[in-house]
Design a protein around this motif. Sequence first.
Motif, PDB file in Angstrom:
ATOM      1  N   UNK A 142       0.856  -1.191   0.000  1.00 10.63           N
ATOM      2  CA  UNK A 142       0.000   0.000   0.000  1.00 10.63           C
ATOM      3  C   UNK A 142       0.890   1.238   0.000  1.00 10.63           C
ATOM      4  N   UNK A 143       0.613   2.163  -0.920  1.00  9.48           N
ATOM      5  CA  UNK A 143       1.366   3.417  -0.959  1.00  9.48           C
ATOM      6  C   UNK A 143       1.241   4.126   0.371  1.00  9.48           C
ATOM      7  N   UNK A 144       2.365   4.515   0.939  1.00  6.47           N
ATOM      8  CA  UNK A 144       2.373   5.208   2.220  1.00  6.47           C
ATOM      9  C   UNK A 144       2.777   4.322   3.379  1.00  6.47           C
ATOM     10  N   UNK A 145       2.706   2.996   3.230  1.00  5.33           N
ATOM     11  CA  UNK A 145       3.153   2.087   4.289  1.00  5.33           C
ATOM     12  C   UNK A 145       4.662   1.924   4.161  1.00  5.33           C
ATOM     13  N   UNK A 146       5.382   2.246   5.236  1.00  2.00           N
ATOM     14  CA  UNK A 146       6.840   2.134   5.197  1.00  2.00           C
ATOM     15  C   UNK A 146       7.373   0.915   5.937  1.00  2.00           C
ATOM     16  N   UNK A 147       6.572   0.381   6.903  1.00  2.26           N
ATOM     17  CA  UNK A 147       7.054  -0.753   7.688  1.00  2.26           C
ATOM     18  C   UNK A 147       5.878  -1.469   8.316  1.00  2.26           C
ATOM     19  N   UNK A 148       5.975  -2.784   8.400  1.00  3.44           N
ATOM     20  CA  UNK A 148       5.002  -3.575   9.161  1.00  3.44           C
ATOM     21  C   UNK A 148       5.754  -4.530  10.082  1.00  3.44           C
ATOM     22  N   UNK A 149       5.175  -4.787  11.221  1.00  5.11           N
ATOM     23  CA  UNK A 149       5.710  -5.768  12.159  1.00  5.11           C
ATOM     24  C   UNK A 149       4.535  -6.622  12.611  1.00  5.11           C
ATOM     25  N   UNK A 150       4.658  -7.931  12.423  1.00  4.11           N
ATOM     26  CA  UNK A 150       3.530  -8.828  12.660  1.00  4.11           C
ATOM     27  C   UNK A 150       3.785  -9.752  13.842  1.00  4.11           C
ATOM     28  N   UNK A 151       2.752  -9.911  14.660  1.00  4.73           N
ATOM     29  CA  UNK A 151       2.770 -10.904  15.731  1.00  4.73           C
ATOM     30  C   UNK A 151       1.567 -11.818  15.522  1.00  4.73           C
ATOM     31  N   UNK A 152       1.833 -13.105  15.346  1.00  4.25           N
ATOM     32  CA  UNK A 152       0.772 -14.092  15.168  1.00  4.25           C
ATOM     33  C   UNK A 152       0.322 -14.570  16.549  1.00  4.25           C
ATOM     34  N   UNK A 153      -0.969 -14.641  16.754  1.00  4.97           N
ATOM     35  CA  UNK A 153      -1.524 -15.090  18.030  1.00  4.97           C
ATOM     36  C   UNK A 153      -1.369 -16.600  18.129  1.00  4.97           C
ATOM     37  N   UNK A 154      -0.715 -17.045  19.187  1.00  2.00           N
ATOM     38  CA  UNK A 154      -0.537 -18.479  19.411  1.00  2.00           C
ATOM     39  C   UNK A 154      -1.690 -19.058  20.221  1.00  2.00           C
ATOM     40  N   UNK A 155      -2.163 -18.299  21.203  1.00  2.00           N
ATOM     41  CA  UNK A 155      -3.281 -18.748  22.035  1.00  2.00           C
ATOM     42  C   UNK A 155      -3.933 -17.529  22.666  1.00  2.00           C
ATOM     43  N   UNK A 156      -5.241 -17.598  22.819  1.00  2.58           N
ATOM     44  CA  UNK A 156      -5.976 -16.540  23.500  1.00  2.58           C
ATOM     45  C   UNK A 156      -6.105 -16.959  24.959  1.00  2.58           C
ATOM     46  N   UNK A 157      -5.580 -16.156  25.851  1.00  2.00           N
ATOM     47  CA  UNK A 157      -5.590 -16.499  27.280  1.00  2.00           C
ATOM     48  C   UNK A 157      -6.832 -15.952  27.987  1.00  2.00           C
ATOM     49  N   UNK A 158      -7.282 -14.773  27.587  1.00  2.00           N
ATOM     50  CA  UNK A 158      -8.482 -14.164  28.147  1.00  2.00           C
ATOM     51  C   UNK A 158      -9.197 -13.455  27.023  1.00  2.00           C
ATOM     52  N   UNK A 159     -10.511 -13.622  26.932  1.00  2.00           N
ATOM     53  CA  UNK A 159     -11.298 -12.944  25.900  1.00  2.00           C
ATOM     54  C   UNK A 159     -12.567 -12.414  26.523  1.00  2.00           C
ATOM     55  N   UNK A 160     -12.653 -11.102  26.636  1.00  2.00           N
ATOM     56  CA  UNK A 160     -13.837 -10.470  27.218  1.00  2.00           C
ATOM     57  C   UNK A 160     -14.626  -9.707  26.165  1.00  2.00           C
ATOM     58  N   UNK A 161     -14.424 -10.042  24.889  1.00  2.00           N
ATOM     59  CA  UNK A 161     -15.102  -9.316  23.831  1.00  2.00           C
ATOM     60  C   UNK A 161     -16.500  -9.823  23.581  1.00  2.00           C
ATOM     61  N   UNK A 162     -16.879 -10.972  24.114  1.00  2.00           N
ATOM     62  CA  UNK A 162     -18.202 -11.517  23.893  1.00  2.00           C
ATOM     63  C   UNK A 162     -19.202 -10.631  24.554  1.00  2.00           C
TER      64      UNK A 162
END
Length: 158
Positions: free
Chosen positions: A138-158
Amino acid sequence: MPKSPAAPPAPLPVAKDQLDRDLLALLQANARESTANLARKLGVARTTVLARLSRLEREGVIVGYTVRLGQDLADRSVHAYVGITTEPKSGRDVTRRLARLPELRQLCSVSGEFDYIAQLRADSMSRLDALLDEIGEIDGVTKTTTSVVLAVRTDRTA
């Protein structure tokens, strides 16, 4: 010329009372619940529920209704957080392009090392890899750093 004081920020929308909070909790558990069932569970008239929903929507407390995927499907997908750094003054165009990605779950502008943090959910590692390539191009993006989720420990979004 002296600057006029800025207008105070608009107050955040909030639930007015316990009935609003209870109604919101029921909707978060099941946004497809009928108003008749909501009224029965809350011990109020159906018209009261309809009036409350209308007010909560109008005031911006409720901004939409959604579908949550079953845990089985969510477990098979790949979740990742992507820190995105952009060129100055390119943020609007970058966010517009990112918003077109169906795998984008959330995009936040943040302070610190990155300009944005994107939450992605892809159906496979190969799709995530392709998404990261798309984002990086994408024009304007100079850098990305990615972290892949291995496990969800707590989820309060429900």
